[in-house]
Design an enzyme around this catalytic site. Structure first.
Site, mmCIF file in Angstrom:
data_model
loop_
_atom_site.group_PDB
_atom_site.id
_atom_site.type_symbol
_atom_site.label_atom_id
_atom_site.label_comp_id
_atom_site.label_asym_id
_atom_site.label_seq_id
_atom_site.Cartn_x
_atom_site.Cartn_y
_atom_site.Cartn_z
ATOM 1 N N HIS A 110 -3.119 -4.677 9.238
ATOM 2 C CA HIS A 110 -4.016 -4.223 10.310
ATOM 3 C C HIS A 110 -5.102 -3.273 9.808
ATOM 4 O O HIS A 110 -6.038 -2.967 10.552
ATOM 5 C CB HIS A 110 -3.226 -3.512 11.405
ATOM 6 N N HIS B 97 2.033 -10.386 14.680
ATOM 7 C CA HIS B 97 0.744 -9.838 15.097
ATOM 8 C C HIS B 97 -0.363 -10.314 14.152
ATOM 9 O O HIS B 97 -0.140 -10.429 12.949
ATOM 10 C CB HIS B 97 0.788 -8.309 15.103
#
Length: 316
Positions: free
Chosen positions: A131, A170
């Site tokens: 991320h 994710h």
């Protein structure tokens, strides 16, 4: 070249436990201790080679991918005693050095699998990275380990094309941002949607058609993943003909994981791992998410078992 009988290497250090995320945070040191305990107790343990990361300074490689001003800010936050990059991403006094060590471990993994044709390894490190964007850490991630490793790999002899497969539940917004303009790198992600961080639409394809996003609905099972692997993932990666495959191996798509809603079982990761060897001669796995200790541990075991079985079949 060393043949495929080279050991399956686990790159790990107890220093990865020093990144302190505080009470109740899902991304904590217990994740690694659970996996280490399970692997060392498993029957395949004698086929694994445990190696500490090299003591190197990876800053040049980090600054080639991230904004140097952000990296300096991260260092200063740690030196001041810690703080937060966002609501989910704490930084402790040891976090900066631990993040540098995690990058070093990924670079060591690249060295190992590129120098030992046909073998594999697993980087068992934290903090995770997929991320982390150019100028901002987020979502538990401080530095983009896999994007840095991919750029580093392209400087290795014989490595002209690198593929990244991200099966974390994710979307790896940071990885995609950092490699989508690179002709020599492709990125493929399967991820739950809608879910954090909200990126990863199928229409996001990169500057050179080098990105494949595969949104998965909540409740998806291994049957859905197998279909997507057979119809999209493997053809996309095979067409690119990578010299190296880096896997952002998150295990939060397990049904028991508290942070998502995909219904994989630990054994299902054996199928995903075996499929990786259909697309590249060298494969390096590296830990991303996974927050149920039991499911995480058993999923890592299933991943490594599948790789060892694939390798043994090729050698027979």
């Amino acid at each position: 070249m060393i043949p495929t009988t080279a050991p399956f290497r686990i790159i790990y250090s107890d220093r990865f436990l020093d990144h302190d995320t505080g009470p109740g945070h899902p991304e904590n040191a217990g994740r690694l201790t659970a996996v280490v305990t399970a692997l060392k107790a498993h029957a395949m343990g004698n086929q694994l080679e445990w190696v500490e990361p090299c003591d190197r300074n990876p800053l040049d490689w980090i600054n080639a991918v991230h904004d140097p001003a952000y990296v300096l800010t991260l260092q200063r936050i740690a030196e001041r005693g810690g703080g937060r990059l966002d609501a989910d991403t704490p930084v402790s006094t040891a976090s900066y050095q631990t993040a540098l060590l995690a990058v070093s471990a990924w670079l060591d993994g690249v060295d190992y699998v590129t120098d030992n044709h046909g073998t594999s390894g697993f980087v068992l490190a934290r903090p995770p990275g997929h991320h982390a964007e150019y100028g901002q850490g987020m979502g538990f991630c401080l530095l983009s380990n896999v994007a840095i490793a991919a750029r580093y790999a392209l400087e290795k002899p014989g490595i002209d094309r690198v593929a990244i497969l991200d099966w974390d539940v994710h979307h790896g917004n940071g990885t995609q941002q950092l490699v989508s303009n690179q002709r020599q790198i492709v990125y493929c992600s399967l991820h739950q949607m809608p879910a954090y961080p909200g990126t990863g639409q199928a229409g996001e394809t990169g500057m050179h058609s080098n990105v494949l996003n595969i949104p998965m609905a909540s409740g998806s099972t291994v049957k859905d993943y197998k279909h997507r692997f057979e119809q999209q993932v493997v053809p996309f990666l095979q067409q690119f003909q990578p010299d190296l495959l880096l896997v952002s191996a998150g295990y939060d798509a397990n049904a028991s994981d508290p942070l998502a809603g995909i219904d994989l079982m630990p054994a299902d990761y054996g199928f995903l791992a075996a499929a990786c060897h259909k697309v590249a001669p060298r494969v390096l796995f590296g830990l991303e998410g996974g927050y149920d200790y039991q499911a995480l541990s058993q999923s890592v075991i299933a991943t490594i078992e599948a790789v060892l079985q694939t390798r043994n079949l090729r050698a027979s």
